[in-house]
Design an enzyme around this catalytic site. Structure first.
Site, PDB file in Angstrom:
ATOM      1  N   ARG A 135       0.062   0.016 -20.591  1.00 53.61           N
ATOM      2  CA  ARG A 135       1.346  -0.715 -20.526  1.00 53.61           C
ATOM      3  C   ARG A 135       1.527  -1.280 -19.126  1.00 53.61           C
ATOM      4  O   ARG A 135       0.686  -1.070 -18.241  1.00 53.61           O
ATOM      5  CB  ARG A 135       2.492   0.227 -20.888  1.00 53.61           C
ATOM      6  CG  ARG A 135       2.750   1.274 -19.828  1.00 53.61           C
ATOM      7  CD  ARG A 135       3.919   2.170 -20.170  1.00 53.61           C
ATOM      8  NE  ARG A 135       4.308   2.943 -19.004  1.00 53.61           N
ATOM      9  CZ  ARG A 135       4.994   4.080 -19.038  1.00 53.61           C
ATOM     10  NH1 ARG A 135       5.366   4.587 -20.194  1.00 53.61           N
ATOM     11  NH2 ARG A 135       5.312   4.699 -17.927  1.00 53.61           N
ATOM     12  N   TYR A 161       5.894   9.290  -2.582  1.00 53.48           N
ATOM     13  CA  TYR A 161       5.328   8.044  -3.123  1.00 53.48           C
ATOM     14  C   TYR A 161       4.842   7.154  -1.976  1.00 53.48           C
ATOM     15  O   TYR A 161       3.723   6.613  -2.022  1.00 53.48           O
ATOM     16  CB  TYR A 161       6.395   7.330  -3.953  1.00 53.48           C
ATOM     17  CG  TYR A 161       5.938   6.071  -4.656  1.00 53.48           C
ATOM     18  CD1 TYR A 161       5.199   6.140  -5.836  1.00 53.48           C
ATOM     19  CD2 TYR A 161       6.252   4.809  -4.151  1.00 53.48           C
ATOM     20  CE1 TYR A 161       4.793   4.983  -6.494  1.00 53.48           C
ATOM     21  CE2 TYR A 161       5.847   3.649  -4.801  1.00 53.48           C
ATOM     22  CZ  TYR A 161       5.121   3.747  -5.978  1.00 53.48           C
ATOM     23  OH  TYR A 161       4.722   2.597  -6.628  1.00 53.48           O
ATOM     24  N   THR A 206       8.594  -3.457 -15.119  1.00 48.38           N
ATOM     25  CA  THR A 206       7.788  -2.580 -15.989  1.00 48.38           C
ATOM     26  C   THR A 206       8.615  -1.331 -16.277  1.00 48.38           C
ATOM     27  O   THR A 206       9.669  -1.111 -15.657  1.00 48.38           O
ATOM     28  CB  THR A 206       6.478  -2.133 -15.307  1.00 48.38           C
ATOM     29  OG1 THR A 206       6.821  -1.260 -14.226  1.00 48.38           O
ATOM     30  CG2 THR A 206       5.653  -3.294 -14.796  1.00 48.38           C
TER      31      THR A 206
HETATM   32  P1  NAD Z   1       4.088   1.992 -15.684  1.00 49.01           P
HETATM   33  O1  NAD Z   1       4.715   3.346 -15.582  1.00 49.01           O
HETATM   34  O2  NAD Z   1       4.668   1.004 -16.607  1.00 49.01           O
HETATM   35  O3  NAD Z   1       2.534   2.123 -16.006  1.00 49.01           O
HETATM   36  C1  NAD Z   1       1.724   3.069 -15.349  1.00 49.01           C
HETATM   37  C2  NAD Z   1       0.586   3.427 -16.274  1.00 49.01           C
HETATM   38  O4  NAD Z   1      -0.217   4.405 -15.601  1.00 49.01           O
HETATM   39  C3  NAD Z   1       1.068   4.052 -17.588  1.00 49.01           C
HETATM   40  O5  NAD Z   1       0.423   3.464 -18.671  1.00 49.01           O
HETATM   41  C4  NAD Z   1       0.715   5.517 -17.419  1.00 49.01           C
HETATM   42  O6  NAD Z   1       0.440   6.184 -18.639  1.00 49.01           O
HETATM   43  C5  NAD Z   1      -0.512   5.411 -16.542  1.00 49.01           C
HETATM   44  N1  NAD Z   1      -0.799   6.684 -15.871  1.00 49.01           N
HETATM   45  C6  NAD Z   1       0.061   7.539 -15.266  1.00 49.01           C
HETATM   46  N2  NAD Z   1      -0.587   8.642 -14.843  1.00 49.01           N
HETATM   47  C7  NAD Z   1      -1.894   8.473 -15.199  1.00 49.01           C
HETATM   48  C8  NAD Z   1      -3.060   9.254 -15.037  1.00 49.01           C
HETATM   49  N3  NAD Z   1      -3.015  10.463 -14.454  1.00 49.01           N
HETATM   50  N4  NAD Z   1      -4.233   8.767 -15.501  1.00 49.01           N
HETATM   51  C9  NAD Z   1      -4.277   7.556 -16.100  1.00 49.01           C
HETATM   52  N5  NAD Z   1      -3.210   6.781 -16.309  1.00 49.01           N
HETATM   53  C10 NAD Z   1      -2.027   7.235 -15.846  1.00 49.01           C
HETATM   54  O7  NAD Z   1       4.105   1.457 -14.173  1.00 49.01           O
HETATM   55  P2  NAD Z   1       3.667   0.055 -13.546  1.00 49.01           P
HETATM   56  O8  NAD Z   1       4.878  -0.504 -12.910  1.00 49.01           O
HETATM   57  O9  NAD Z   1       2.893  -0.774 -14.476  1.00 49.01           O
HETATM   58  O10 NAD Z   1       2.753   0.611 -12.359  1.00 49.01           O
HETATM   59  C11 NAD Z   1       1.402   0.263 -12.181  1.00 49.01           C
HETATM   60  C12 NAD Z   1       1.028   0.489 -10.728  1.00 49.01           C
HETATM   61  O11 NAD Z   1       1.794  -0.377  -9.904  1.00 49.01           O
HETATM   62  C13 NAD Z   1       1.317   1.894 -10.198  1.00 49.01           C
HETATM   63  O12 NAD Z   1       0.278   2.292  -9.322  1.00 49.01           O
HETATM   64  C14 NAD Z   1       2.599   1.723  -9.418  1.00 49.01           C
HETATM   65  O13 NAD Z   1       2.763   2.714  -8.412  1.00 49.01           O
HETATM   66  C15 NAD Z   1       2.414   0.348  -8.862  1.00 49.01           C
HETATM   67  N6  NAD Z   1       3.637  -0.342  -8.467  1.00 49.01           N
HETATM   68  C16 NAD Z   1       4.600  -0.644  -9.383  1.00 49.01           C
HETATM   69  C17 NAD Z   1       5.714  -1.349  -8.964  1.00 49.01           C
HETATM   70  C18 NAD Z   1       6.812  -1.792  -9.902  1.00 49.01           C
HETATM   71  O14 NAD Z   1       7.793  -2.364  -9.448  1.00 49.01           O
HETATM   72  N7  NAD Z   1       6.690  -1.610 -11.204  1.00 49.01           N
HETATM   73  C19 NAD Z   1       5.850  -1.722  -7.627  1.00 49.01           C
HETATM   74  C20 NAD Z   1       4.865  -1.385  -6.738  1.00 49.01           C
HETATM   75  C21 NAD Z   1       3.738  -0.716  -7.168  1.00 49.01           C
END
Ligand code: NAD
Length: 252
Positions: free
Chosen positions: A15, A151, A186
């Site tokens: 996702r 984080y 997300t």
């Molecule tokens: P999300 O929660 O929608 O998706 C994260 C995905 O990682 C999920 O599908 C989850 O099941 C998977 N996941 C979690 N733990 C896991 C594990 N141990 N092994 C394998 N998969 C695992 O979040 P997102 O927003 O899509 O985040 C993706 C990346 O972007 C992350 O590293 C997050 O820290 C980073 N990020 C997100 C944002 C934001 O605003 N959404 C901003 C900066 C950075």
């Protein structure tokens, strides 16, 4: 197409941003293995993408899962050219909070997960002759976030590990870069803001572009770094944050 003929492994691809990255890699000509712990959702995305995609159960904290995921990638598609270390978790907590389990989980998933991923992928990339690793850090890898010491620490770690690995692996034809998303629409963010308009307006007020970002806007940056268009880019950090990190802190 930007990544025709390349084979990619994307973590956290069931996702959010990982799903968007996997979809965009396929749209740009790659074959993609999607890894996640959300097996039903991940498999559904891979099934929809068809013959050019596979789903594997890949908990990034498990070195056994990593070995298996890389082996499946090479068996199914013959090689591994691109690794996108995207999986991550978000946990809030005050500096004084009693949250040891959260802090350890953040380090296990966000930091060590990236280390294990690079460790597992590099030998396969060497067999392929070259490679590109894209590590998804965060705007919290560029500056601190209140109530986010854990984080923030892991995302700074990803930024630092990226540079160290870039220096080590450049001579082997493997590039390593980090992407720093701001607030992207997300589940990770929406589960905090609850789609709350006021929260979204606050986030928008902190960006030059006055809005949140979409997962596909991060995917575009990740695919660029994965592609040969980025052939002279390594050890770099690319912000995809609507200008949030451009501020001195005293922005209007
Ligand atoms: P999300 O929660 O929608 O998706 C994260 C995905 O990682 C999920 O599908 C989850 O099941 C998977 N996941 C979690 N733990 C896991 C594990 N141990 N092994 C394998 N998969 C695992 O979040 P997102 O927003 O899509 O985040 C993706 C990346 O972007 C992350 O590293 C997050 O820290 C980073 N990020 C997100 C944002 C934001 O605003 N959404 C901003 C900066 C950075």
């Amino acid at each position: 197409m930007k990544v025709t003929g390349k084979v990619a492994l994307v973590t956290g691809a069931a996702r959010g941003m990982g799903e968007a990255i996997a979809r965009r890699l396929v749209a740009e000509g790659a074959q993609v293995v999607l890894g996640d712990v959300l097996d039903d959702a991940g498999k559904a995305v891979a099934d929809e993408l068809g013959e050019v995609a596979r789903y594997v159960h890949l908990d990034v904290t498990s070195t056994e899962d990593w070995a298996e995921a890389v082996a499946i990638t090479e068996r199914e598609f013959g090689r591994l050219d691109v690794l996108v270390n995207n999986a991550g978790i978000l946990r809030f907590g005050a500096v004084t909070a009693d949250n040891e389990a959260d802090l350890r989980a953040l380090i296990e998933v966000n930091q060590l997960g990236v280390q294990w991923g690079m460790r597992a992928a590099v030998p396969a990339m060497r067999r392929a002759g070259a490679g590109s690793i894209v590590n998804i850090s965060s705007i919290e890898g560029l500056g601190g976030g209140a109530y986010l010491t854990g984080y923030t620490a892991t995302k700074f770690a990803v930024r630092g590990m990226t540079k160290a690995a870039a220096l080590e692996l450049g001579g082997k034809g493997i590039r390593v870069n980090s992407v720093h998303p701001g607030a992207i629409r997300t589940d990770m963010v929406l589960s905090q803001t609850g789609g709350n308009e006021q929260a979204e307006r606050f986030i928008a007020s902190k960006t030059a572009l006055a809005r949140m970002g979409e997962p596909d806007e991060v995917a575009a940056a990740a695919v660029f770094l994965a592609s040969d268009d980025a052939s002279y880019i390594t050890g770099a950090e690319l912000s995809v944050d609507g200008g949030a990190s451009a501020s001195s802190g005293f922005k209007e």
